[in-house]
Design an enzyme around this catalytic site. Sequence first.
Site, short mmCIF file in Angstrom:
data_model
loop_
_atom_site.label_atom_id
_atom_site.label_comp_id
_atom_site.label_asym_id
_atom_site.label_seq_id
_atom_site.Cartn_x
_atom_site.Cartn_y
_atom_site.Cartn_z
N ASP A 13 -41.52 38.97 -36.45
CA ASP A 13 -42.50 38.31 -35.58
C ASP A 13 -42.41 36.79 -35.61
O ASP A 13 -43.40 36.09 -35.44
CB ASP A 13 -43.94 38.76 -35.94
CG ASP A 13 -44.06 40.27 -35.95
OD1 ASP A 13 -43.62 40.88 -34.97
OD2 ASP A 13 -44.57 40.83 -36.93
N LYS A 16 -38.35 35.75 -32.08
CA LYS A 16 -36.93 35.88 -31.74
C LYS A 16 -36.73 36.08 -30.24
O LYS A 16 -35.81 35.52 -29.65
CB LYS A 16 -36.33 37.09 -32.47
CG LYS A 16 -36.28 36.93 -33.98
CD LYS A 16 -35.76 38.17 -34.66
CE LYS A 16 -36.73 39.34 -34.66
NZ LYS A 16 -37.96 39.14 -35.44
N ALA A 39 -39.74 47.58 -33.40
CA ALA A 39 -39.74 46.18 -32.98
C ALA A 39 -40.57 46.03 -31.71
O ALA A 39 -40.97 47.02 -31.10
CB ALA A 39 -38.31 45.72 -32.70
N GLY A 40 -40.79 44.81 -31.32
CA GLY A 40 -41.51 44.62 -30.06
C GLY A 40 -41.70 43.17 -29.75
O GLY A 40 -41.96 42.37 -30.62
N HIS A 41 -41.51 42.83 -28.50
CA HIS A 41 -41.86 41.48 -28.10
C HIS A 41 -42.23 41.45 -26.63
O HIS A 41 -41.77 42.26 -25.84
CB HIS A 41 -40.76 40.48 -28.40
CG HIS A 41 -39.42 40.96 -28.04
ND1 HIS A 41 -38.47 41.28 -28.97
CD2 HIS A 41 -38.89 41.22 -26.84
CE1 HIS A 41 -37.41 41.71 -28.35
NE2 HIS A 41 -37.62 41.69 -27.07
N GLN A 226 -36.99 42.77 -36.51
CA GLN A 226 -37.67 42.58 -37.81
C GLN A 226 -37.23 41.25 -38.47
O GLN A 226 -36.80 40.35 -37.78
CB GLN A 226 -37.45 43.77 -38.76
CG GLN A 226 -38.16 45.04 -38.32
CD GLN A 226 -37.34 45.92 -37.40
OE1 GLN A 226 -36.13 46.06 -37.57
NE2 GLN A 226 -37.96 46.51 -36.43
N ASP A 335 -47.07 23.96 -33.21
CA ASP A 335 -48.31 23.43 -32.61
C ASP A 335 -49.56 24.15 -33.12
O ASP A 335 -50.65 23.59 -33.07
CB ASP A 335 -48.22 23.50 -31.07
CG ASP A 335 -47.94 24.89 -30.55
OD1 ASP A 335 -47.34 25.70 -31.29
OD2 ASP A 335 -48.30 25.19 -29.40
#
Length: 399
Positions: A13, A16, A39-41, A226, A335
């Site tokens: 997380d 990527k 996974a996941g995005h 990952q 940020d």
Amino acid sequence: MSNVVIVGVQWGDEGKGKFVDLLAQEIDYVVRFQGGNNAGHTVIVDGKKAALHLVPSGILHEGKICLIGNGVVLDPVVFVEELDTLIGQGVDVSPNRLKISSKTHLIMPYHKVLDKARENKLEKGQKIGTTGRGIGPCYEDKVGRVGVRASDLADPDLLKAKIAAALKEKNVLFTALYGIDALAVDAVFDEVMAVAPRIIPHLTDVSSELEQAWNEGKSVLFEGAQGIHLDIDHGTYPFVTSSNTVSGNAAAGSGVGPNKLDRIIGILKAYTTRVGEGPFPTELNDATGELLRTSGGEFGVTTGRPRRCGWQDIPVLRESARLNGLTDVALTKLDVLSYMDEIPICARYELNGQETDAFPFPAVLPDAKPVMTAMPGWKCDISGVRKWEDLPEAARNYV
Ligand code: IMP
Ligand code: MG
């Protein structure tokens, strides 16, 4: 551009997907080499937003070829769901731009059942916090030489025989040990065969595809999933995922020689997060951690779980640089820290009265104490900054 590998250098997380997106402009192929739909995005390209778990994120960029390597474990049902979502958004997912290695192992319905049943049975403190997607049990069968490979979809008799053999063993576990219903061979077979025609056209020899790509002067991006501290060998075992997440596996997991990996880009977040169970020495279990979580929007894409949040851990980064052979790093979410007066970081560990630069071995990690240093914060909005020189000095020092 040369060939690049993108890996997460913490516990996943790190962002990527964002860098795959940025670099996709310059590359021709995007390859996944390990993991599965754990996974996941979320990627947004040209106003199209998609949460991807399995299909390489390059798919949203027109003209890119996306490959799923032999090192991935693929849930055929989830793959087809993702295909349908992408088709619904007008994305081209035709077999000439989205290809799967024939050697890729398939996550079968019984892998998912086993993953969840086993995790449920574990005592608190032993639970892994698995995403429950069947990843571990599928890799077990692969290594145990009883797995189902994507190529088996084209041979229904062989597929059925493999399912029958697997269930002979798994059903004993389900009924005798976990107290759940046995699965029927026909039901499992039918579920998988229902999606087989959607998958077979995508099967190919990924290794040869990549060789051909290079012969034509194309560049390739290997998209890691990952993070390094979830690596099956090098992570905080047993609280890890079931594949090698280190950059070296980009070669084995897609069928290319390691000399093809020119650049290794490690993605790291300005602070640390972890989902699931396992050691996390710089974790904040208080209001400060809660503030970091809400400021950074730290909730999992795959399971929606709140991510555990904590300070930057320099020994973790140092170890990642070594394990991956990083040639570049990319920092995300700087940020998010803009509101802070001071930003603590873990510089070293103290173990048995001695300070060490190394991340302690999992067995002694409970006895190790992070040695913290506070860096001055910058206290202004840097989200619009595009050049290094325009960052406040305190932010540059932190980097
Ligand atoms: P599994 O790979 O689903 O069995 O999960 C094993 C561990 O890895 C759990 O702690 C998960 O939360 C973690 N994990 C798996 N995939 C990811 C990911 O993509 N990002 C972050 N953590 C993950
Ligand atoms: Mg992710």
